[in-house]
Design an enzyme around this catalytic site. Structure first.
Site, PDB file in Angstrom:
ATOM      1  N   GLU A  86      -6.969  -1.027   5.469  1.00  0.00           N
ATOM      2  CA  GLU A  86      -7.019  -1.178   4.023  1.00  0.00           C
ATOM      3  C   GLU A  86      -6.315  -2.456   3.576  1.00  0.00           C
ATOM      4  OE1 GLU A  86      -6.726   3.089   2.015  1.00  0.00           O
ATOM      5  OE2 GLU A  86      -5.349   2.904   3.710  1.00  0.00           O
ATOM      6  N   HIS A 143     -11.712  10.233   6.659  1.00  0.00           N
ATOM      7  CA  HIS A 143     -10.398   9.594   6.540  1.00  0.00           C
ATOM      8  C   HIS A 143      -9.368  10.724   6.527  1.00  0.00           C
ATOM      9  CE1 HIS A 143      -7.455   6.607   4.765  1.00  0.00           C
ATOM     10  NE2 HIS A 143      -6.880   7.762   4.459  1.00  0.00           N
ATOM     11  N   ASN A 187       0.863  -1.183   0.000  1.00  0.00           N
ATOM     12  CA  ASN A 187       0.000   0.000   0.000  1.00  0.00           C
ATOM     13  C   ASN A 187       0.900   1.234   0.000  1.00  0.00           C
ATOM     14  OD1 ASN A 187      -1.725   2.147   0.590  1.00  0.00           O
ATOM     15  ND2 ASN A 187      -2.826   1.077   2.205  1.00  0.00           N
ATOM     16  N   VAL A 220      -4.348  10.897  11.324  1.00  0.00           N
ATOM     17  CA  VAL A 220      -4.819  12.052  12.091  1.00  0.00           C
ATOM     18  C   VAL A 220      -6.155  11.734  12.742  1.00  0.00           C
ATOM     19  CG1 VAL A 220      -5.495  14.477  11.968  1.00  0.00           C
ATOM     20  CG2 VAL A 220      -3.566  13.655  10.606  1.00  0.00           C
ATOM     21  N   GLY A 221      -7.065  11.142  11.981  1.00  0.00           N
ATOM     22  CA  GLY A 221      -8.391  10.848  12.505  1.00  0.00           C
ATOM     23  C   GLY A 221      -8.373   9.924  13.699  1.00  0.00           C
ATOM     24  N   GLU A 222      -7.441   8.969  13.709  1.00  0.00           N
ATOM     25  CA  GLU A 222      -7.377   7.997  14.797  1.00  0.00           C
ATOM     26  C   GLU A 222      -6.621   8.520  16.014  1.00  0.00           C
ATOM     27  OE1 GLU A 222      -5.881   4.227  13.358  1.00  0.00           O
ATOM     28  OE2 GLU A 222      -7.002   4.468  11.488  1.00  0.00           O
ATOM     29  N   ARG A 270      -2.633  -1.657  -3.526  1.00  0.00           N
ATOM     30  CA  ARG A 270      -3.525  -0.502  -3.546  1.00  0.00           C
ATOM     31  C   ARG A 270      -3.106   0.385  -4.713  1.00  0.00           C
ATOM     32  NH1 ARG A 270      -2.660   5.086  -0.551  1.00  0.00           N
ATOM     33  NH2 ARG A 270      -4.700   6.040  -0.830  1.00  0.00           N
ATOM     34  N   HIS A 314      -9.545   7.030  -1.602  1.00  0.00           N
ATOM     35  CA  HIS A 314      -9.555   6.366  -0.286  1.00  0.00           C
ATOM     36  C   HIS A 314     -10.743   5.414  -0.177  1.00  0.00           C
ATOM     37  CE1 HIS A 314      -7.310  10.158   1.261  1.00  0.00           C
ATOM     38  NE2 HIS A 314      -6.423   9.207   1.017  1.00  0.00           N
ATOM     39  N   ARG A 365      -1.383  19.119   0.004  1.00  0.00           N
ATOM     40  CA  ARG A 365      -2.349  19.471  -1.032  1.00  0.00           C
ATOM     41  C   ARG A 365      -3.341  20.503  -0.517  1.00  0.00           C
ATOM     42  NH1 ARG A 365      -4.039  13.470  -2.315  1.00  0.00           N
ATOM     43  NH2 ARG A 365      -2.561  13.006  -0.647  1.00  0.00           N
ATOM     44  N   GLY A 411      -5.553  11.645   6.979  1.00  0.00           N
ATOM     45  CA  GLY A 411      -4.146  11.326   7.048  1.00  0.00           C
ATOM     46  C   GLY A 411      -3.374  12.430   6.358  1.00  0.00           C
ATOM     47  N   ASN A 412      -2.203  12.124   5.814  1.00  0.00           N
ATOM     48  CA  ASN A 412      -1.500  13.126   5.010  1.00  0.00           C
ATOM     49  C   ASN A 412      -2.356  13.515   3.808  1.00  0.00           C
ATOM     50  OD1 ASN A 412       0.972  14.692   4.576  1.00  0.00           O
ATOM     51  ND2 ASN A 412       1.197  13.452   2.731  1.00  0.00           N
TER      52      ASN A 412
END
Length: 398
Positions: free
Chosen positions: A384, A208, A10, A331-333, A91, A180, A241, A210-211
């Protein structure tokens, strides 16, 4: 006799996750995470045989990262050439209009992934590096691509189509694909299962974060909207981004500032988001800067939260009734403050976070809302790799 395993690769925009696992049970033989690829110091965490190895070193690209991962497998006693593999699952972020279901990889598939790489310039190239490395190492093992865009393939036209000339959009397949998808699919199913809800009659929002970051709105088990579009650039503020931006700004950068198309692409994909605002794209570093009193980092955080709240509001209106909100990814977790701030003041909408529950860290799904919150808010660690492994095995078996 042990069950056949799947190796999952992944490759993210600045990271590489890998797992060697048994798909049915989910039992993991070895796994690893390489972060900050392409930065001066990369970090690899490899777990195998009950022990964890952590190293800091320079990994300039995904090819070097994969080579390091294979080196650690061997050093810890697992010769991947001798493992009973039924498939290698990859992935792949963007498959365009033609590739969206789990697919056996051949040269045509590789060519198509490469052809649509301009739509996912941070992701498809490293995805291809992983495919090429695995093909060289396991030439006789089926290689399966699982596409990030697959979950959102059936988005309704009202959320999938851009309001531009129809002939142009149809000729060049210009539409919102979403990304995602493997994570949104896994997390939404896991959330419903965790709460004992019927997936097909549950309305959910998945964040979701993350970066790379995206959100989805899911009505009765079917995605109806998502924040990313033709490319993974649209939507939320991310590590490097920009997310949503006035299209006129791009014209201004070209006509007035004099930047080329390639320079604009580099600016928006690799020098924007949190990094553009405060110089750091890793959320942990941004948090440390805020704690040290850095004003730019605080502004970056405020913009990040503002964009999150904008989409939460839009999706709450779109769904009408929201049963579950789930936070997932790095980040979410792990960022309790992001979860609390993005949903602050929504008690009137039936959403209330319990501060003590929100502060708890763990590796399993957990409720962070209050008992009287009409919408249940969860932290659901994404997996994932397990989802990809199961889809890869199912395809090979069929």
């Amino acid at each position: 006799m042990s069950a056949p395993l799947v190796l999952v690769i992944n490759a993210g925009s600045s990271s590489l996750k890998y797992q060697l696992l048994e798909p049915d049970s989910g039992e993991v033989t070895a796994d690893g995470l390489i972060e900050r690829i392409g930065e001066p110091v990369s970090v690899i965490t490899h777990e195998q045989g009950g022990s964890e190895t952590v190293e800091e070193l320079s990994l300039p690209d995904h090819g070097a990262a994969i080579a390091k991962a294979l080196e650690l497998f061997a050093a810890k006693g697992t010769d991947l050439a001798q493992v009973d593999l039924c498939a290698v699952g990859h992935r792949v972020v963007h498959g365009g209009r033609s590739l969206y279901e789990p697919t056996l990889i051949d040269q045509h598939v590789i060519d198509e992934i490469e052809r649509v790489s301009p739509l996912a310039p941070l992701h498809n190239p490293p995805n291809l590096v992983g495919i090429e490395a695995a093909q060289a190492l396991f030439p006789d093992v089926p290689q399966v691509a699982v596409f990030d865009t697959g979950f959102f393939h059936g988005l309704p036209d009202k959320s999938a189509l851009y309001a531009i000339d129809r002939e142009v959009s149809e000729k060049y397949a210009l539409r919102r694909y979403g990304f995602h998808g493997t994570s949104h699919d896994y997390v939404s199913h896991r959330a419903a299962e965790f709460l004992g809800r019927d997936y097909a009659s549950t309305n959910q929002i998945v964040a979701h974060l993350g970066n790379g970051a995206s959100m989805s709105a899911i009505r009765d088990g079917r995605p109806v909207d998502t924040t990313m579009g033709l490319t993974p650039l649209e939507g939320l503020v991310m590590g490097t981004r920009c997310g949503d931006i006035d299209p006129g700004l791009l014209l201004h950068l070209n006509r007035v500032v004099g930047l080329s198309v390639d320079e604009i692409d580099h600016l928006l994909n690799k020098q924007s988001g949190l990094k553009g605002l405060c110089g750091e794209n890793d959320f942990r570093s941004v948090t440390q800067m805020i704690e040290a009193g850095n004003a730019d980092a605080k502004t970056a955080y405020d913009i990040y939260i503002h964009r999150l709240r904008r989409y939460f509001g839009a999706y709450l209106v779109e769904l009408g009734r929201t049963d579950i909100i789930s936070f997932t990814a790095g980040v979410g977790e792990n960022a309790a403050g992001v979860r609390a701030d993005s949903l602050a003041g929504l008690e009137g909408f039936g959403i209330a976070i319990d501060p003590e529950r929100n502060a708890v860290r763990g590796h399993e799904p957990r409720v962070i809302s209050t008992d009287d919150s009409r919408t249940t808010v969860l932290v659901v660690p994404t997996n994932e790799e397990l989802a990809i492994a199961r889809q890869a095995k199912a395809l090979v078996a069929s």
